[in-house]
Design a protein around this motif. Structure first.
Motif, short mmCIF file in Angstrom:
data_model
loop_
_atom_site.label_atom_id
_atom_site.label_comp_id
_atom_site.label_asym_id
_atom_site.label_seq_id
_atom_site.Cartn_x
_atom_site.Cartn_y
_atom_site.Cartn_z
N LEU A 132 3.08 5.98 -2.61
CA LEU A 132 4.25 6.78 -2.98
C LEU A 132 4.34 6.96 -4.48
O LEU A 132 4.59 8.07 -4.98
N ILE A 133 4.12 5.88 -5.22
CA ILE A 133 4.17 5.99 -6.69
C ILE A 133 3.06 6.91 -7.19
O ILE A 133 3.29 7.76 -8.07
N SER A 134 1.86 6.79 -6.62
CA SER A 134 0.77 7.65 -7.05
C SER A 134 1.07 9.12 -6.74
O SER A 134 0.79 10.01 -7.56
N GLY A 135 1.64 9.38 -5.56
CA GLY A 135 1.99 10.75 -5.21
C GLY A 135 3.03 11.33 -6.15
O GLY A 135 2.94 12.49 -6.57
N LEU B 42 0.83 -1.20 0.00
CA LEU B 42 0.00 0.00 0.00
C LEU B 42 0.86 1.26 0.00
O LEU B 42 0.62 2.20 -0.78
N LEU B 43 1.87 1.31 0.86
CA LEU B 43 2.75 2.49 0.91
C LEU B 43 3.49 2.67 -0.41
O LEU B 43 3.68 3.81 -0.87
N THR B 44 3.91 1.57 -1.01
CA THR B 44 4.60 1.68 -2.30
C THR B 44 3.70 2.27 -3.37
O THR B 44 4.10 3.17 -4.13
N ASN B 45 2.47 1.81 -3.43
CA ASN B 45 1.54 2.33 -4.42
C ASN B 45 1.16 3.78 -4.13
O ASN B 45 1.01 4.59 -5.06
N ARG C 181 -8.26 18.37 -10.67
CA ARG C 181 -9.44 17.64 -10.22
C ARG C 181 -9.50 16.27 -10.89
O ARG C 181 -9.80 15.26 -10.25
N SER C 182 -9.20 16.26 -12.18
CA SER C 182 -9.17 14.96 -12.88
C SER C 182 -8.07 14.06 -12.33
O SER C 182 -8.26 12.85 -12.16
N LEU C 183 -6.90 14.67 -12.05
CA LEU C 183 -5.81 13.89 -11.48
C LEU C 183 -6.18 13.34 -10.11
O LEU C 183 -5.84 12.21 -9.76
N THR C 184 -6.90 14.14 -9.34
CA THR C 184 -7.32 13.68 -8.01
C THR C 184 -8.24 12.46 -8.13
O THR C 184 -8.12 11.50 -7.36
N ILE C 185 -9.12 12.49 -9.11
CA ILE C 185 -10.00 11.34 -9.32
C ILE C 185 -9.19 10.12 -9.72
O ILE C 185 -9.41 9.00 -9.23
N ILE C 186 -8.21 10.35 -10.61
CA ILE C 186 -7.37 9.23 -11.05
C ILE C 186 -6.57 8.65 -9.88
O ILE C 186 -6.50 7.44 -9.68
N ILE C 187 -5.96 9.55 -9.09
CA ILE C 187 -5.15 9.09 -7.95
C ILE C 187 -6.03 8.38 -6.93
O ILE C 187 -5.63 7.37 -6.34
N GLY C 188 -7.23 8.90 -6.71
CA GLY C 188 -8.15 8.23 -5.79
C GLY C 188 -8.50 6.83 -6.28
O GLY C 188 -8.57 5.88 -5.49
N SER C 189 -8.71 6.70 -7.60
CA SER C 189 -9.00 5.38 -8.15
C SER C 189 -7.81 4.45 -8.00
O SER C 189 -7.95 3.27 -7.67
N LEU C 190 -6.60 5.01 -8.25
CA LEU C 190 -5.39 4.21 -8.06
C LEU C 190 -5.24 3.77 -6.61
O LEU C 190 -4.82 2.64 -6.32
N PHE C 191 -5.54 4.68 -5.69
CA PHE C 191 -5.44 4.34 -4.27
C PHE C 191 -6.40 3.21 -3.92
O PHE C 191 -6.05 2.27 -3.21
#
Length: 491
Positions: free
Chosen positions: A31-34, A26-29, A184-194
């Protein structure tokens, strides 16, 4: 009580390994998403500024050309001073209609009066603030970029200037329109990745943790003596191969336990037989049933000798298992040792109705002369004990590329193929024709295998073309053994 491998309660309870894997994945993903979010945001920021610079310059040049044509028709800029709305009409007609698309919020910001300024030939403002003065800034901050001007010409004469703000000056407003939208779009993408990372980490950690827990419980049961435990070998990954190796280890330990139990029982049986004979004969002498004579003492001596041979055989095998078998390896002509022993036994073989055929050549090997003679004795005793008379013993010695090969084969009866691998097991006897009719202990072939292994050779049984048993013995050549020792690292 032995732990269960498939307890439903254990399947639902997360193990420490599962928690560690979950946190690490989880932390690795995260970190990569951030990092992806920061990189993409910065890339959008810089790329957007470059796009704005090119877009503003193109629009300014287009608008400057149109203003030059209007000045040539009207002869002054008074029409714009009298009707400011004409400026917006000109911008819309020259920019948005030429691009054949509706203006976006960004386009409006770029083409508003706040985005352009029109100066006459004397640099007096016609549209917009004079010189696009920027508001006062903090001295600690870097200076704001200077505005850019495009000359407006008519018949080769400069009749004014069209100024526009560089994109850096408009970014405060552009961020609210474009970058906020992209982020905002990136936030949605990052949230989905999370969320995907959460599910992936949870599922993977649960699967690996469950496999690890099962292996741990199986290993614990194995250490407690339950050799019947087995693991599932589904799949072709490393864990499946580990499960296969674990199952092979459990089968080996189980076989060793059964062999040890059988070994102890057979030893007890072998020792009990001569002891029972000795006890019976001694009791007969004590009761006066049998007289105390030289013949009676000779019978007792035979039983004692048989018991001594059995004990000595057991001691030799124990030394072999411990790697403490006494060996003095020297260059030996294998043909001399083999021929000498068989020629010594030829008279006995012929008296029992056996025909001896020898075919040897001189081969130098590193071996122990005394142990070699003991090896030949055991093989010869096995042939005499388990071969029908009249019979034949054929022995062949040949030098191969890296070893010497001895083929020892006799005539019928033979041994079933399923029994061949077990012939060198201790105290093992084949049921049927090759039984304990000779009164042997069943240790001769085990000792032969131990003796040849201690000298770096092998002993392999197979069916003989003569109808009996064939033994293939290999010995490393003296030169090959010396080369192998020379290559070993110094200790």
């Amino acid at each position: 009580m032995l732990p269960s491998l498939n307890s439903p309660r254990d399947d639902l309870r997360p193990s420490r390994l599962s928690l560690k894997l979950f946190v690490v994945i989880l932390l690795t993903n995260v970190l990569i998403s951030g990092l992806v979010f920061l990189f993409v945001s910065r890339s959008l920021d810089q790329g957007f500024i470059s796009y704005l610079e090119r877009s503003q310059a193109t629009r300014a040049e287009t608008l400057a050309g149109a203003l030059g044509e209007q000045w040539q028709e009207r002869g002054s800029w008074q029409w714009l001073r009298d009707d400011p709305s004409a400026w917006q009409s000109l911008v819309r007609s020259q920019l948005w209609s030429s691009e054949r698309r509706p203006p976006s919020g960004i386009d409006r910001e770029l083409t508003d009066a706040g985005g352009f300024v029109l100066l006459d030939e004397l640099s007096n403002p016609v549209i917009g603030e004079p010189l696009l003065d920027a508001p006062a800034q903090d001295p600690a901050l870097p200076p704001a970029p200077e505005p850019h001007f495009v000359p407006i010409r008519s018949d080769g004469i400069t009749v004014g200037q069209l100024g526009y703000l560089p994109p850096e000056r408009l970014m405060a407003r552009m961020d609210r329109i474009f970058l906020d939208r992209q982020q905002r779009s990136l936030t949605i993408i990052i949230g989905s990745l999370f969320l995907a990372s959460l599910l992936l980490a949870g599922g993977l950690s649960w699967w690996l943790g469950r496999r690890a827990r099962t292996m741990t419980l199986a290993t614990r049961r194995l250490t407690l003596g339950d050799y019947s435990v087995r693991l599932s070998e589904r799949g072709r990954d490393e864990l499946s191969r580990l499960s296969h190796d674990f199952n092979l280890l459990a089968e080996t330990l189980d076989a060793n336990r059964r062999a040890r139990q059988r070994w102890v029982a057979d030893i007890a049986h072998e020792l009990r037989t001569p002891l029972a004979v000795l006890r019976g004969e001694i009791e007969a002498m004590q009761d006066g049933v049998r007289p105390l004579s030289v013949e009676s003492l000779g019978s007792l001596q035979q039983e004692v000798d048989q018991l001594g041979h059995l004990v000595e055989d057991l001691r030799l095998l124990a030394q072999s298992d411990a790697g403490a078998l006494d060996m003095h390896l020297i260059p030996v002509d294998l043909a001399d040792s083999l021929v000498q022993r068989l020629e010594d036994g030829r008279a006995r073989l012929e008296s029992l109705g056996f025909r001896l055929v020898l075919d040897t050549e001189s081969v130098l090997v590193r071996a122990d002369s005394q142990r070699l003679r003991q090896l030949w004795n055991n093989l010869l005793s096995n042939t005499i004990a388990y071969t029908d008379s009249p019979g034949e013993l054929r022995v062949t010695l040949r030098a191969r590329r890296h070893h010497a090969e001895v083929i020892w084969e006799d005539s019928a009866p033979g041994v079933p193929d399923a029994e061949l691998p077990r012939l060198t097991e201790r105290l093992y006897r084949v049921e049927g024709s090759r039984n304990r009719r000779s009164g042997g202990s069943g240790l001769g072939l085990s000792i032969a295998s131990a003796l040849i292994s201690a000298q770096g050779g092998t002993l392999v049984p197979s069916a003989s073309p003569l109808g009996g048993l064939r033994w293939t013995l290999t010995f490393p050549l003296a030169s090959a053994a010396s080369d192998a020792r020379a290559k070993e690292p110094n200790r």
